[in-house]
Design a protein around this motif. Structure first.
Motif, mmCIF file in Angstrom:
data_model
loop_
_atom_site.group_PDB
_atom_site.id
_atom_site.type_symbol
_atom_site.label_atom_id
_atom_site.label_comp_id
_atom_site.label_asym_id
_atom_site.label_seq_id
_atom_site.Cartn_x
_atom_site.Cartn_y
_atom_site.Cartn_z
ATOM 1 N N GLY A 54 0.783 -1.237 0.000
ATOM 2 C CA GLY A 54 0.000 0.000 0.000
ATOM 3 C C GLY A 54 0.808 1.277 0.000
ATOM 4 O O GLY A 54 0.248 2.355 0.220
ATOM 5 N N GLU A 55 2.118 1.207 -0.272
ATOM 6 C CA GLU A 55 2.969 2.403 -0.300
ATOM 7 C C GLU A 55 3.126 2.887 -1.744
ATOM 8 O O GLU A 55 3.215 2.086 -2.676
ATOM 9 N N TYR A 56 3.181 4.210 -1.914
ATOM 10 C CA TYR A 56 3.369 4.755 -3.252
ATOM 11 C C TYR A 56 4.807 4.564 -3.711
ATOM 12 O O TYR A 56 5.748 4.850 -2.973
ATOM 13 N N LYS A 80 2.589 4.041 -8.657
ATOM 14 C CA LYS A 80 1.586 3.046 -8.285
ATOM 15 C C LYS A 80 1.831 2.614 -6.848
ATOM 16 O O LYS A 80 2.879 2.922 -6.269
ATOM 17 N N LYS A 81 0.867 1.883 -6.281
ATOM 18 C CA LYS A 81 1.000 1.393 -4.913
ATOM 19 C C LYS A 81 1.616 -0.005 -4.905
ATOM 20 O O LYS A 81 1.378 -0.812 -5.805
ATOM 21 N N TYR A 88 6.527 -4.392 -6.161
ATOM 22 C CA TYR A 88 6.002 -3.453 -7.152
ATOM 23 C C TYR A 88 6.580 -3.826 -8.517
ATOM 24 O O TYR A 88 7.595 -4.518 -8.625
ATOM 25 N N SER A 110 7.178 6.327 -0.874
ATOM 26 C CA SER A 110 6.755 6.941 0.379
ATOM 27 C C SER A 110 7.868 6.852 1.416
ATOM 28 O O SER A 110 8.333 5.761 1.757
#
Length: 240
Positions: A54-56, A80-81, A88, A110
């Motif tokens: 859930g981190e950018y 993207k997350k 990722y 992030s």
């Protein structure tokens, strides 16, 4: 008195624990990894952000060696997350205007203090060996490009020999380097150690080589002469 003392100790423990939690959190710097693989015009960049799901995660790709970045020279830009475990992945096709040469991908995210950078070469595919190493027993070992198509990992210590890496159509080969920033050249016949990684540099011809004129000689020996010019930056890189 005992109740007050117990309460004070309990509060102190909570405050101390909270303080330790903050110190621990600050010491756990968030990191990110990046790997690149190329197949023709298709590029895939993937890795892991240590803070988890859930981190950018952000990606910026430009050609290596640019003095400044503008909308005209950005090859890819995306965000993207991260998925489960912090995984990722970015995939894109090199644009039609992209010149053959060496490119640099910067990946951040992030709370990432230092984005990670990875280089890759956009060039015609090559499958034959590009490096030979003669070990202490005079045995020759051959190595090819890694999946980033710019680096080669050496598997045996010895003396290195570079094979032909030019192309009939494509980029100009501009030497081998011992660092991914392409600042420390490594010459043919140098000593290498097992586990060393070396990097090749390529310079595209777009905007570097221009045709100025053509002359036809009609007297004496018949001849056709092409007059061209190269950019100052390209000349400096080739001399270096």
């Amino acid at each position: 008195m005992k109740k007050k003392l117990i309460t004070i100790l309990a509060v102190s423990i909570i405050i101390l624990s909270f303080g330790l939690t903050l110190i621990y959190a600050q010491s756990q710097e968030i990191t990110i990894t990046a790997n690149v693989s190329i197949q023709g015009d298709f590029v895939n960049i993937n890795g892991i952000i240590s803070s988890g799901e859930g981190e950018y995660v952000t990606l910026l790709v430009t050609q290596h060696g640019l003095d400044s970045i503008s909308d005209d020279n950005i090859v890819a830009i995306a965000q993207k997350k991260s998925q489960i475990g912090g995984d990722y992945s970015f995939s894109f096709c090199m644009p039609e205007w992209a010149d053959y040469g060496t490119y640099i991908a910067k990946v951040g995210g992030s709370d990432i203090l230092e984005p990670v950078t990875v280089l890759f070469a956009y060039k015609p595919n090559i499958t034959e060996s590009v490096v030979k190493v003669t070990d202490s027993e005079n045995i020759i070992h051959e190595y090819s490009y890694n999946t980033d198509e710019i680096s080669v990992q050496i598997g045996n210590s010895g003396i290195i020999e570079f094979t032909n890496t030019t192309y009939a159509d494509g980029p100009i080969f501009a030497g081998w380097y011992s660092d991914k920033e392409l600042t420390i050249p490594i010459l043919n016949g140098a000593s290498v150690e097992e586990g060393d990684v070396i990097y090749s540099k390529y310079i595209g011809l777009n905007n570097n080589l221009k045709m100025d004129d053509t002359e036809i000689r009609t007297t004496g020996t018949l001849a056709l002469r092409f007059i061209s010019r190269i950019s100052t930056d390209f000349r400096s890189e080739m001399i270096a």
